[in-house]
Design an enzyme around this catalytic site. Sequence first.
Site, PDB file in Angstrom:
ATOM      1  N   HIS A  24       4.847   6.032   1.051  1.00  0.00           N
ATOM      2  CA  HIS A  24       4.041   5.217   0.146  1.00  0.00           C
ATOM      3  C   HIS A  24       3.328   6.045  -0.927  1.00  0.00           C
ATOM      4  O   HIS A  24       2.574   5.505  -1.728  1.00  0.00           O
ATOM      5  CB  HIS A  24       3.026   4.410   0.947  1.00  0.00           C
ATOM      6  CG  HIS A  24       3.663   3.396   1.842  1.00  0.00           C
ATOM      7  ND1 HIS A  24       4.104   3.707   3.109  1.00  0.00           N
ATOM      8  CD2 HIS A  24       3.968   2.096   1.648  1.00  0.00           C
ATOM      9  CE1 HIS A  24       4.642   2.618   3.655  1.00  0.00           C
ATOM     10  NE2 HIS A  24       4.567   1.633   2.792  1.00  0.00           N
ATOM     11  N   HIS A  31      12.157   1.773   1.133  1.00  0.00           N
ATOM     12  CA  HIS A  31      12.333   1.735   2.585  1.00  0.00           C
ATOM     13  C   HIS A  31      12.450   0.291   3.061  1.00  0.00           C
ATOM     14  O   HIS A  31      12.103  -0.649   2.362  1.00  0.00           O
ATOM     15  CB  HIS A  31      11.191   2.465   3.310  1.00  0.00           C
ATOM     16  CG  HIS A  31       9.825   1.959   2.986  1.00  0.00           C
ATOM     17  ND1 HIS A  31       9.151   2.315   1.825  1.00  0.00           N
ATOM     18  CD2 HIS A  31       9.000   1.129   3.648  1.00  0.00           C
ATOM     19  CE1 HIS A  31       7.965   1.720   1.810  1.00  0.00           C
ATOM     20  NE2 HIS A  31       7.852   0.996   2.905  1.00  0.00           N
ATOM     21  N   CYS A  66       3.837  -8.583   8.766  1.00  0.00           N
ATOM     22  CA  CYS A  66       4.799  -7.767   8.040  1.00  0.00           C
ATOM     23  C   CYS A  66       4.631  -6.318   8.472  1.00  0.00           C
ATOM     24  O   CYS A  66       3.556  -5.904   8.895  1.00  0.00           O
ATOM     25  CB  CYS A  66       4.606  -7.906   6.535  1.00  0.00           C
ATOM     26  SG  CYS A  66       2.900  -7.835   5.988  1.00  0.00           S
ATOM     27  N   HIS A  68       7.394  -2.507   9.227  1.00  0.00           N
ATOM     28  CA  HIS A  68       8.621  -1.750   9.023  1.00  0.00           C
ATOM     29  C   HIS A  68       9.327  -1.521  10.356  1.00  0.00           C
ATOM     30  O   HIS A  68       8.667  -1.202  11.339  1.00  0.00           O
ATOM     31  CB  HIS A  68       8.306  -0.372   8.436  1.00  0.00           C
ATOM     32  CG  HIS A  68       7.354  -0.392   7.298  1.00  0.00           C
ATOM     33  ND1 HIS A  68       5.997  -0.332   7.464  1.00  0.00           N
ATOM     34  CD2 HIS A  68       7.570  -0.476   5.970  1.00  0.00           C
ATOM     35  CE1 HIS A  68       5.405  -0.373   6.284  1.00  0.00           C
ATOM     36  NE2 HIS A  68       6.345  -0.460   5.350  1.00  0.00           N
ATOM     37  N   GLU A  86       0.462  -7.839  16.491  1.00  0.00           N
ATOM     38  CA  GLU A  86      -0.563  -8.286  15.551  1.00  0.00           C
ATOM     39  C   GLU A  86      -1.212  -9.606  15.956  1.00  0.00           C
ATOM     40  O   GLU A  86      -2.416  -9.771  15.811  1.00  0.00           O
ATOM     41  CB  GLU A  86       0.024  -8.431  14.141  1.00  0.00           C
ATOM     42  CG  GLU A  86       0.395  -7.103  13.511  1.00  0.00           C
ATOM     43  CD  GLU A  86       0.826  -7.226  12.065  1.00  0.00           C
ATOM     44  OE1 GLU A  86       0.549  -8.266  11.420  1.00  0.00           O
ATOM     45  OE2 GLU A  86       1.446  -6.268  11.573  1.00  0.00           O
ATOM     46  N   TYR A 101      11.009  -5.142  -3.952  1.00  0.00           N
ATOM     47  CA  TYR A 101       9.812  -5.150  -4.797  1.00  0.00           C
ATOM     48  C   TYR A 101       9.116  -3.796  -4.750  1.00  0.00           C
ATOM     49  O   TYR A 101       9.352  -2.978  -3.859  1.00  0.00           O
ATOM     50  CB  TYR A 101       8.839  -6.262  -4.381  1.00  0.00           C
ATOM     51  CG  TYR A 101       8.033  -5.922  -3.163  1.00  0.00           C
ATOM     52  CD1 TYR A 101       6.746  -5.403  -3.292  1.00  0.00           C
ATOM     53  CD2 TYR A 101       8.541  -6.087  -1.885  1.00  0.00           C
ATOM     54  CE1 TYR A 101       6.002  -5.064  -2.180  1.00  0.00           C
ATOM     55  CE2 TYR A 101       7.806  -5.758  -0.772  1.00  0.00           C
ATOM     56  CZ  TYR A 101       6.536  -5.247  -0.925  1.00  0.00           C
ATOM     57  OH  TYR A 101       5.805  -4.894   0.176  1.00  0.00           O
ATOM     58  N   GLU A 112       3.899   0.356  -2.331  1.00  0.00           N
ATOM     59  CA  GLU A 112       4.959  -0.243  -1.527  1.00  0.00           C
ATOM     60  C   GLU A 112       6.207  -0.316  -2.391  1.00  0.00           C
ATOM     61  O   GLU A 112       6.151  -0.851  -3.494  1.00  0.00           O
ATOM     62  CB  GLU A 112       4.580  -1.668  -1.089  1.00  0.00           C
ATOM     63  CG  GLU A 112       3.537  -1.743  -0.020  1.00  0.00           C
ATOM     64  CD  GLU A 112       4.067  -1.419   1.360  1.00  0.00           C
ATOM     65  OE1 GLU A 112       5.198  -0.914   1.499  1.00  0.00           O
ATOM     66  OE2 GLU A 112       3.330  -1.671   2.320  1.00  0.00           O
ATOM     67  N   GLU A 114       9.801  -1.580  -1.306  1.00  0.00           N
ATOM     68  CA  GLU A 114      10.460  -2.069  -0.099  1.00  0.00           C
ATOM     69  C   GLU A 114      11.630  -2.992  -0.382  1.00  0.00           C
ATOM     70  O   GLU A 114      11.620  -3.744  -1.355  1.00  0.00           O
ATOM     71  CB  GLU A 114       9.451  -2.826   0.775  1.00  0.00           C
ATOM     72  CG  GLU A 114       8.347  -1.945   1.283  1.00  0.00           C
ATOM     73  CD  GLU A 114       7.406  -2.637   2.247  1.00  0.00           C
ATOM     74  OE1 GLU A 114       6.752  -1.928   3.013  1.00  0.00           O
ATOM     75  OE2 GLU A 114       7.310  -3.887   2.226  1.00  0.00           O
ATOM     76  N   TRP A 159       3.055  -8.661  -2.219  1.00  0.00           N
ATOM     77  CA  TRP A 159       4.386  -9.124  -1.801  1.00  0.00           C
ATOM     78  C   TRP A 159       4.381 -10.583  -1.369  1.00  0.00           C
ATOM     79  O   TRP A 159       5.395 -11.245  -1.411  1.00  0.00           O
ATOM     80  CB  TRP A 159       4.954  -8.259  -0.673  1.00  0.00           C
ATOM     81  CG  TRP A 159       4.141  -8.279   0.575  1.00  0.00           C
ATOM     82  CD1 TRP A 159       4.199  -9.199   1.591  1.00  0.00           C
ATOM     83  CD2 TRP A 159       3.129  -7.344   0.952  1.00  0.00           C
ATOM     84  NE1 TRP A 159       3.273  -8.896   2.569  1.00  0.00           N
ATOM     85  CE2 TRP A 159       2.604  -7.760   2.195  1.00  0.00           C
ATOM     86  CE3 TRP A 159       2.612  -6.196   0.353  1.00  0.00           C
ATOM     87  CZ2 TRP A 159       1.596  -7.058   2.856  1.00  0.00           C
ATOM     88  CZ3 TRP A 159       1.606  -5.501   1.007  1.00  0.00           C
ATOM     89  CH2 TRP A 159       1.119  -5.943   2.244  1.00  0.00           C
TER      90      TRP A 159
END
Length: 173
Positions: A24, A31, A66, A68, A86, A101, A112, A114, A159
Amino acid sequence: MQETVILVDEADNAVGSCEKLAAHLDGGQLHRAFSVFVFDAAGRLLLQQRAREKYHFGELWTNTCCSHPRPGETTLAAAQRRLTEELGFTVPLTEKGSFLYRAHDPISGLTEHELDHVFVGHFESAPTPNPAEVMDWRWQAIPEIEAELTAHPERFTPWFPLALNQFKNYSSG
């Protein structure tokens, strides 16, 4: 624990891996990521407000969860893992597509970049959020979210409106 992300090209082919924070920095390295959208029977979306302590975009509202995938982990498995970590529940998820984006966070200085895979699921209860990840949550109808996004875009992650615009019609599917 140090997290590692999967670096990809624009066709989502893995080209390596990198420590998450390093991916980042300096404009961000492309990624793989995912965004989960969980709807209830009324078509309302479960939103979360990111914890203040998150490494970037803290206190902003966003989709259900959200993150990775880790190297060696499928994107679907990662989405289900993070939903549990979460928000304290898991549901069957269906991938509905992806988008690319780039978004810069002026507060943290992180970017970001991604290729974001979007998953949709359905849930009919209250989540049990992890306070280290989620500051608050709410169920909200898409038209109400769109009105708030128009009036106060600064309240949301960058995003979220991109993904919402492309995938909002999947609440019934």
